[in-house]
Design an enzyme around this catalytic site. Structure first.
Site, PDB file in Angstrom:
ATOM      1  CG  HIS A 195      -4.998  -3.561  -5.569  1.00  0.00           C
ATOM      2  ND1 HIS A 195      -5.014  -4.450  -4.515  1.00  0.00           N
ATOM      3  CD2 HIS A 195      -4.329  -4.199  -6.576  1.00  0.00           C
ATOM      4  CE1 HIS A 195      -4.404  -5.574  -4.867  1.00  0.00           C
ATOM      5  NE2 HIS A 195      -3.965  -5.440  -6.106  1.00  0.00           N
ATOM      6  CE  LYS A 220     -10.089  -2.205   0.044  1.00  0.00           C
ATOM      7  NZ  LYS A 220      -8.966  -3.126   0.077  1.00  0.00           N
ATOM      8  CG  ASP A 251      -2.796  -3.781  -1.570  1.00  0.00           C
ATOM      9  OD1 ASP A 251      -3.859  -3.130  -1.545  1.00  0.00           O
ATOM     10  OD2 ASP A 251      -2.707  -4.915  -1.068  1.00  0.00           O
ATOM     11  CG  ASP A 252      -5.986  -0.330  -1.440  1.00  0.00           C
ATOM     12  OD1 ASP A 252      -6.527  -0.665  -2.507  1.00  0.00           O
ATOM     13  OD2 ASP A 252      -6.352  -0.739  -0.331  1.00  0.00           O
ATOM     14  CG  ASP A 277      -1.782  -1.127   1.469  1.00  0.00           C
ATOM     15  OD1 ASP A 277      -1.474  -2.210   0.952  1.00  0.00           O
ATOM     16  OD2 ASP A 277      -2.797  -0.968   2.175  1.00  0.00           O
ATOM     17  NE  ARG A 287     -10.460  -1.566  -3.902  1.00  0.00           N
ATOM     18  CZ  ARG A 287      -9.718  -2.659  -3.658  1.00  0.00           C
ATOM     19  NH1 ARG A 287     -10.247  -3.866  -3.811  1.00  0.00           N
ATOM     20  NH2 ARG A 287      -8.463  -2.549  -3.290  1.00  0.00           N
TER      21      ARG A 287
END
Ligand SMILES: *[C@@H]1O[C@H](CO)[C@@H](O)[C@H](O)[C@H]1NC(C)=O
Ligand SMILES: *[C@@H]1O[C@H](CO)[C@@H](O)[C@H](O)[C@H]1NC(C)=O
Ligand SMILES: *[C@@H]1O[C@H](CO)[C@@H](O)[C@H](O)[C@H]1NC(C)=O
Ligand SMILES: *[C@@H]1O[C@H](CO)[C@@H](O)[C@H](O)[C@H]1NC(C)=O
Ligand SMILES: *[C@@H]1O[C@H](CO)[C@@H](O)[C@H](O)[C@H]1NC(C)=O
Length: 373
Positions: free
Chosen positions: A233, A266, A211-212, A191, A264
């Site tokens: 991501h 989530k 990742d994020d 991340d 996103r």
């Protein structure tokens, strides 16, 4: 008797004066001195000063390079910092204090990622120091590079307003498999910025990772603007667990390239008592998105599974400057998977343009104006 009492009366003011002198001169000293750090041994004395210059060196112990600073301290990074490739929990670097100015002068922190990367990130395998960089200051943190973080890169929990700007996080080497990763990308859970905080601006920075780019788990008054995210991501709110609030978030003018998705939200399917509201996306550009353009999903950790209803989502808006999102041919521009009655109000999506790929997906969508889902 009378004589000794007389002596005490006479001496007491002198004693008080003697006690006051070192106190005054040490705070004067703190204001004026410049501390220099060339190894961890120098940290203890340097942090008594409000100007600190850091020379390049390698931290070769299982010890955090920890700067616990006086209010108003300025830190100049004047060389590159490396860490000793040792398996331990970390963090590798931590900085705390109020009204701090940290100027990286373009120098880098190298986490030695390839030593740790085994494709498993924080889910197993080698113990990886994480997060690599723990930022607990108010003020400004700017102009530095962070290369090859073992797993998660920045964790930010500022005690007052903080601007982070001009940061390059480059974990791109982790896109390739290595001898420990069984054919999958060696970097995992890398991340960029993990934030659970308020009053934070992250600006003009660049994240290359697996990742994020940004993950907001809770918090408010967060601005993420003018950043570039590639390989990972995308820009995420979540995952949201129980009893968390996220509000007043602005995600603006970012460029998201070759990520799984651009934007996103989530929320955990099992979460209860949480609220996500007043999220504004403006002027973001996403290209080469591999799975989704925009993914708003209440079924985490599943993707488009059975959504939960314990996180209330409202005022998720695409407003202001146009958000232009173009996805790969096999990808879905917008997937909105809400629990029944959990996404409420009217959402303004007038500044959203999507193209490419498959039909959009929606379940239990709220009223959306300005975009046909
Ligand atoms: C840690 O290992 C990586 C490669 O495995 C290497 O590039 C880096 O220089 C090493 N760092 C130190 C401080 O030895
Ligand atoms: C970020 O970049 C923009 C455009 O170059 C510039 O106007 C702004 O001042 C920068 N922000 C900071 C905090 O340096
Ligand atoms: C959320 O808050 C409620 C009420 O305070 C509490 O009963 C519950 O245990 C909390 N849930 C979690 C997962 O912390
Ligand atoms: C939404 O958030 C913005 C800042 O991001 C703030 O200026 C605005 O007042 C908020 N709106 C509401 C209704 O809270
Ligand atoms: C949606 O936002 C735009 C600004 O991007 C604004 O002009 C418009 O009036 C808003 N629509 C509604 C229905 O509020």
């Amino acid at each position: 008797m009378v004589f000794s009492l007389y002596l005490v009366v006479l001496i007491a003011p002198l004693l008080r004066l003697a006690a006051a002198v070192p106190a005054r001169s040490s705070s004067e000293f703190a204001r004026r001195c410049t501390g220099t750090i060339s190894s961890l041994d120098d940290v203890g004395s340097a942090v008594a000063c409000t100007t600190i210059n850091i020379n390049g060196f390698t931290v070769s112990f299982r010890t955090t390079f920890n700067l616990n600073l006086l209010q108003g301290t300025t830190v100049n990074l004047n060389g590159d910092i490396a860490f000793g490739n040792l398996s331990w929990a970390g963090p590798l670097f931590q900085i705390s204090g109020n009204d701090i100015t940290f100027n990286g002068n373009g120098h880098s922190f190298d986490g030695g990622g390839p030593f740790y990367w085994d494709g498993l990130g924080s889910n197993g395998g080698i113990t990886k120091p994480r997060p690599m960089m723990k930022i607990k200051i108010s003020g400004t943190f700017y102009n530095t590079k962070v290369i090859n973080s073992p797993a998660q890169t920045f964790s930010v929990s500022n005690p007052g307003p903080l601007t982070i700007t001009g940061i390059t996080i480059d974990n791109s080497q982790g896109d390739l498999p290595n001898s420990m990763s069984n054919g999958i990308p060696a970097g995992h859970n890398t991340d960029g910025f993990d934030v659970s905080t308020t009053n934070l601006i992250i600006e003009n920075s660049s994240v290359m990772n697996q990742d994020d780019c940004l993950a907001i788990n809770k918090g408010s008054n967060i601005i993420f603007t003018g950043n570039t995210c590639s390989g990972g991501h995308g820009i995420s709110i979540g995952s949201i667990s129980s009893n968390a609030t996220v509000s007043n978030i602005q995600i603006t003018g970012n460029t998201i390239t070759n990520n799984d998705q651009a934007l996103r939200i989530k929320t955990d399917a099992i979460a209860t008592g949480s609220t996500v509201t007043n999220i504004t996306y403006s002027g973001n550009t996403g290209t080469g998105l591999r799975r989704y353009g925009i993914l708003i999903d209440q079924s985490y950790p599943s993707t488009l599974g059975t959504p939960g209803t314990g996180v209330k989502l409202s005022a998720v808006n695409f407003m202001g400057s146009t958000n232009t999102i173009s996805v790969a041919s096999s990808a879905t521009p917008v997937a909105l998977n809400c629990g029944k009655g959990a996404c409420t109000g009217t959402w303004n999506w007038s500044a959203l343009k999507t193209s490419g790929g498959q039909p959009n997906f929606k379940a239990n969508a709220p009223t959306i104006s300005g975009y046909s889902l």
